[in-house]
Design an enzyme around this catalytic site. Structure first.
Site, PDB file in Angstrom:
ATOM      1  N   ASP A 155      40.656  34.508  38.007  1.00 34.80           N
ATOM      2  CA  ASP A 155      39.531  34.001  39.119  1.00 34.80           C
ATOM      3  C   ASP A 155      38.935  33.815  37.469  1.00 34.80           C
ATOM      4  OD1 ASP A 155      39.730  36.450  38.554  1.00 34.80           O
ATOM      5  OD2 ASP A 155      38.371  36.383  40.632  1.00 34.80           O
ATOM      6  N   LYS A 190      34.512  49.715  38.978  1.00 29.65           N
ATOM      7  CA  LYS A 190      33.731  49.820  40.083  1.00 29.65           C
ATOM      8  C   LYS A 190      32.836  51.151  40.121  1.00 29.65           C
ATOM      9  CE  LYS A 190      34.897  45.449  41.643  1.00 29.65           C
ATOM     10  NZ  LYS A 190      36.601  45.427  41.911  1.00 29.65           N
ATOM     11  N   ASP A 217      32.504  35.297  36.758  1.00 28.10           N
ATOM     12  CA  ASP A 217      33.649  35.677  36.993  1.00 28.10           C
ATOM     13  C   ASP A 217      34.192  34.445  38.288  1.00 28.10           C
ATOM     14  OD1 ASP A 217      35.045  37.037  39.378  1.00 28.10           O
ATOM     15  OD2 ASP A 217      33.768  38.933  38.886  1.00 28.10           O
TER      16      ASP A 217
END
Ligand code: GDD
Ligand code: MG
Length: 342
Positions: free
Chosen positions: A104, A155, A215
């Site tokens: 992606d 993250k 992204d």
């Protein structure tokens, strides 16, 4: 040389389009996302392993019809094994150093240059890096001047992020990395494997590059990437075959067999194949699925309309997702793998 493309996952942040399609097949400038990626592979890569699960048959069907001059192997996991588990599941095809690519990402990374860097550094892992402001949505690294990565946090909270450099989703791995991943389990490359390799080997490197990086994980970035590519190609819009366009298009991509009525304006939007837009409509930052009808006089801003939906005349929608059909069985209610704040 082999490249594994991670194209499993449900693409939950791109629903409703991923209710009906594999994320990697969603069109970017009227061409599946994954096709853009395969075109960036060096000649040296003769074998592409597609690590898939959800909507495998659509991906298989696409590659059956399109030839990229490489051996394409569709490797379906019995169930999603995560970014690490999916790589391990392809181990029987790996003969030497290999690429792993998130499906992606659209970017200007030169994979041949990255391979040169990897060899020169005698790295065990090299990952591509890109600077961003919103680090919390990504894997973030701490890096030394010579390119050695000393820390990888997936993250993190903004205050815990070691830098503004993130994992840009393309890796070069030596086969020994496979020994770190347990077979048949749900394993995250980013959370479980990368930190171990950093600690055990000290030969984990970061490769920065110039140009652009997007992204394509969510609707807003899916729209933005197309505007960026249009700008790069100095085009205001692209249209597919057999379209009838009477309105005006700005910064937009329109698929095949699309009809757009007069005095309609389409701005920063993406329309899939077989869409029918009436007269006097405004679409601004919208994504419109296949076989959608949009009635005359409608105004839609920041709206995602799933395949086969219908928008009544004079509808006024803002910031919404239109999906009135059943959600496919087994489709998760939230992101499974690399969730923020897990
Ligand atoms: N085969 C397979 N099986 N593929 C998977 C699975 C799985 O179980 N889970 C995810 N993938 C694929 C996705 O389709 C995507 O191409 C890639 O692996 C990464 O997963 P995402 O779910 O898109 O992760 P992310 O965007 O939250 O984070 C990843 O990408 C960031 C860059 O865009 C991480 O790699 C981050 O560290 C990175 O910064
Ligand atoms: Mg992603």
């Amino acid at each position: 040389m082999e490249a594994i493309i991670l194209a499993g996952g449900f693409g939950t942040r791109l629903r409703p389009f991923t209710f009906t399609k594999a994320k990697s097949l969603l069109p970017i400038l009227n061409e599946p996302m994954i096709s853009h990626l395969i075109k960036t592979l060096p000649k040296k890569v003769d074998t592409v392993i597609l690590a898939v699960n959800y909507r495998r048959e659509q991906i298989e069907d696409y590659f059956f019809k399109h030839d990229f001059g490489k051996t394409i192997l569709v490797n379906e996991e019995p169930e999603p094994l995560g970014t690490g588990g999916a790589v391990k599941f392809a181990d029987r095809y790996i003969k030497g150093a290999f690429f792993v690519l998130n499906a992606d990402i659209i970017c200007s990374l030169n994979l041949t240059e990255m391979l040169r860097f990897h060899k020169k550094k005698k790295a065990i892992v090299t990952i591509s890096l890109w600077p961003v402001e919103n680090v919390s949505e990504f894997g973030v690294v701490d890096i030394k001047k010579d390119g050695t990565i000393t820390k990888f946090v997936e993250k993190p909270k903004a205050e815990d992020a070691p830098s503004d450099l993130i994992n840009a989703g393309a890796y070069l791995l030596e086969p020994q990395v496979l020994n770190y991943i347990e077979s048949g389990n749900l394993v995250s490359m980013e959370k479980q494997i990368f930190p171990q390799i950093i600690q055990n080997t000290g030969r984990f490197f970061g490769y920065k590059f110039k140009g652009y990086w997007c992204d394509v994980g969510r609707i807003s970035s899916y729209i933005n990437v197309q505007s960026l590519l249009l700008e790069k190609q100095k085009k205001t819009f692209v249209t597919g075959e057999q379209c009838s366009i009477k309105g005006k298009l700005y910064h937009s991509c329109v698929g095949n067999m699309v009809r757009i009525g007069k005095t309609t304006t389409i701005e920063s939007s993406v329309l899939f194949d077989n869409v029918n837009v009436g007269e006097n409509v405004l679409l601004d930052h919208c994504v419109i699925g296949e076989h959608v009808e949009i009635g005359d006089g409608s105004i839609l801003r920041n709206v995602a309309v799933g395949d086969n939906e219908r928008i009544d005349k004079h509808a006024n929608l803002d910031n919404s997702v239109v999906w009135n059909q059943p959600i496919p069985e087994g489709y998760p209610s939230k992101q499974i793998g690399n969730v923020i704040g897990e």
